[in-house]
Write an enzyme that holds these catalytic residues in place. Structure first.
Site, PDB file in Angstrom:
ATOM      1  N   CYS A  38      -5.622  -6.847 -10.380  1.00 37.61           N
ATOM      2  CA  CYS A  38      -6.384  -6.736  -9.056  1.00 37.61           C
ATOM      3  C   CYS A  38      -7.036  -7.938  -8.961  1.00 37.61           C
ATOM      4  O   CYS A  38      -8.016  -8.564  -9.373  1.00 37.61           O
ATOM      5  CB  CYS A  38      -6.904  -5.582  -9.320  1.00 37.61           C
ATOM      6  N   CYS A  48      -6.942   9.881   3.310  1.00 35.55           N
ATOM      7  CA  CYS A  48      -6.738   9.685   2.033  1.00 35.55           C
ATOM      8  C   CYS A  48      -7.746   8.703   1.475  1.00 35.55           C
ATOM      9  O   CYS A  48      -8.222   7.673   2.253  1.00 35.55           O
ATOM     10  CB  CYS A  48      -5.346   9.208   1.567  1.00 35.55           C
ATOM     11  N   CYS A  94     -15.729  -5.358  -8.146  1.00 30.08           N
ATOM     12  CA  CYS A  94     -15.240  -4.331  -8.812  1.00 30.08           C
ATOM     13  C   CYS A  94     -15.678  -4.567 -10.426  1.00 30.08           C
ATOM     14  O   CYS A  94     -15.022  -5.592 -10.887  1.00 30.08           O
ATOM     15  CB  CYS A  94     -13.828  -3.767  -8.649  1.00 30.08           C
ATOM     16  N   ARG A 141       6.214   6.809  -1.790  1.00 30.84           N
ATOM     17  CA  ARG A 141       5.642   5.809  -0.849  1.00 30.84           C
ATOM     18  C   ARG A 141       6.023   4.414  -1.344  1.00 30.84           C
ATOM     19  O   ARG A 141       5.579   4.341  -2.362  1.00 30.84           O
ATOM     20  CB  ARG A 141       4.256   5.974  -0.595  1.00 30.84           C
ATOM     21  N   CYS A 147      -5.664   5.618   5.084  1.00 26.46           N
ATOM     22  CA  CYS A 147      -6.259   5.527   3.640  1.00 26.46           C
ATOM     23  C   CYS A 147      -7.160   4.613   3.411  1.00 26.46           C
ATOM     24  O   CYS A 147      -7.078   3.325   3.633  1.00 26.46           O
ATOM     25  CB  CYS A 147      -4.878   5.287   2.698  1.00 26.46           C
ATOM     26  N   CYS A 168      -9.050  -4.493 -14.314  1.00 25.94           N
ATOM     27  CA  CYS A 168      -7.402  -4.405 -14.288  1.00 25.94           C
ATOM     28  C   CYS A 168      -7.161  -5.845 -13.798  1.00 25.94           C
ATOM     29  O   CYS A 168      -7.395  -6.735 -13.051  1.00 25.94           O
ATOM     30  CB  CYS A 168      -7.318  -3.435 -12.953  1.00 25.94           C
ATOM     31  N   CYS A 217      -2.484  12.004  -4.751  1.00 29.41           N
ATOM     32  CA  CYS A 217      -1.647  10.772  -4.712  1.00 29.41           C
ATOM     33  C   CYS A 217      -1.638  10.055  -5.806  1.00 29.41           C
ATOM     34  O   CYS A 217      -2.892   9.657  -6.061  1.00 29.41           O
ATOM     35  CB  CYS A 217      -2.062  10.141  -3.262  1.00 29.41           C
TER      36      CYS A 217
END
Ligand code: SAM
Ligand code: DTB
Ligand code: SF4
Length: 313
Positions: free
Chosen positions: A49, A118, A42, A250, A86, A46, A178
């Protein structure tokens, strides 16, 4: 808001439990399954991550999965009692073309299995959101993660407004939102309060609010961040429940760092969903057996399948 967040913990939990019981069946917990359909590589930076190319120990990149493999995983998840599936992708944004078309096929296929579906694929255009809605997508996960002022300390390759724009596209397409955050990145109490206010002031409020505790991954800049105090985690869950009474709250990443007792308190405070299975996207999660045992000890039951409240998370 501050009065809520800073109330004595047990008062806060009591109040949140009361709100929870008036809007939800407090004997039920929804179990959801995650699948990383496109792992690693990616371009975003972040700090939390493991899938960012900016971090030395990033997970190796893999191509987008085939539709059939995804549907087998969704079938297995359904057989194990999950009612929501998801799919996550380590993208900054999705490109139109064959890969997006394949994701649309995944959405149609999972939906046809009777599961809520999702996706979390990074930024979306208005048109992409519309096409996902047409394919039957129940919800789109796109987190605000933290306060606007702390955001730039954790992520530099995009800004808060980018997140808000994608969320607007999702809302406009009629897909349920979400949206939640991560605790334990070094944020202050004010940052947590600010995040909760931003979430509660989204219009409409998110139908699903994932609260993640940072999973410390070696080789990421936040690997050594201090672990979030479980009582503060519970406090945040309780405040989220009070501020967003109808949402599914959640218990998301980070449950391995929470004791069964802390998770029980979080459920009393209004958490009514969790991700099950040994893996989240790339990091470990308590296995299904451990979670079945936890629910049994608490006298809670997994939410029955096929009580599909499309749009209600
Ligand atoms: N790339 C997309 C994006 O960021 O929107 C979708 C996938 S991304 C992995 C989804 C969410 O996972 C992030 O918004 C973040 O809240 C959460 N996340 C990622 N790494 C995490 C970690 N180490 N601990 C807790 N949550 C994490
Ligand atoms: C969210 O807020 N939590 C979920 C889901 N959205 C995609 C899982 C996050 C897991 C991140 C760590 C991993 O790579 O496993
Ligand atoms: Fe990419 Fe999402 Fe990970 Fe950020 S959180 S690096 S956008 S996969």
């Amino acid at each position: 808001m501050r009065e809520i967040y800073e109330a004595p913990l047990l008062e806060l939990v009591y109040r949140a439990a009361t709100v929870h019981r008036s809007h939800h069946d407090a004997s039920e917990v929804q179990t959801c399954t995650l699948l990383s359909v496109k792992t690693g590589g990616c371009p975003e930076d972040c700090d939390y991550c493991p899938q960012s190319v900016h971090h030395p120990a990033a997970v190796p990149p893999e191509p987008l999965m085939d539709v059939d493999a995804v549907l087998s995983a969704a079938r297995a998840a359904r057989e194990e009692g999950s009612t929501r599936f998801c799919m996550g992708a380590a993208w900054r944004q999705i490109k139109d073309g064959p890969e997006f078309d394949r994701v649309l096929d995944m959405v149609r296929g999972v939906r046809a299995l009777g599961l809520e579906v999702c996706c979390t694929l990074g930024m979306l255009t208005a048109d992409q959101a519309r096409r996902l809605a047409e394919a039957g997508l129940t919800a789109y996960n796109h987190n605000l993660d933290t306060s606007e002022s702390f955001y730039g300390r954790v992520i530099r390759t995009r800004v808060y407004e980018d997140r808000l724009r994608t969320i607007r596209h999702v809302v406009d397409a009629g897909i349920s939102v979400c949206c939640g955050g991560i605790l334990g990145m070094g944020e202050s109490v004010d940052d947590r309060i600010d995040l909760l206010c931003r979430l509660a002031n989204l219009d409409p409020q998110p139908e699903s609010v994932p609260i993640n505790a940072l999973v410390h991954v070696e080789g990421t800049p936040l690997a050594d961040a201090p672990t979030v105090d479980p009582m503060d985690f519970v406090r945040t869950i309780a405040a989220a429940r009070i501020l967003m009474p109808r949402a599914m709250v959640r218990l998301s990443a980070g449950r391995l760092s929470l004791s069964p007792e802390a998770q029980a308190l979080a459920m009393l405070a209004g958490a009514n969903s969790m991700f099950t299975g040994e893996k989240l996207l790339t990091t470990p999660n308590p296995g299904r057996c451990a979670d079945e045992a936890l629910l049994a000890r608490l006298g809670l039951k997994p939410r029955a399948p096929h009580r599909d409240r499309q749009g209600a998370g």
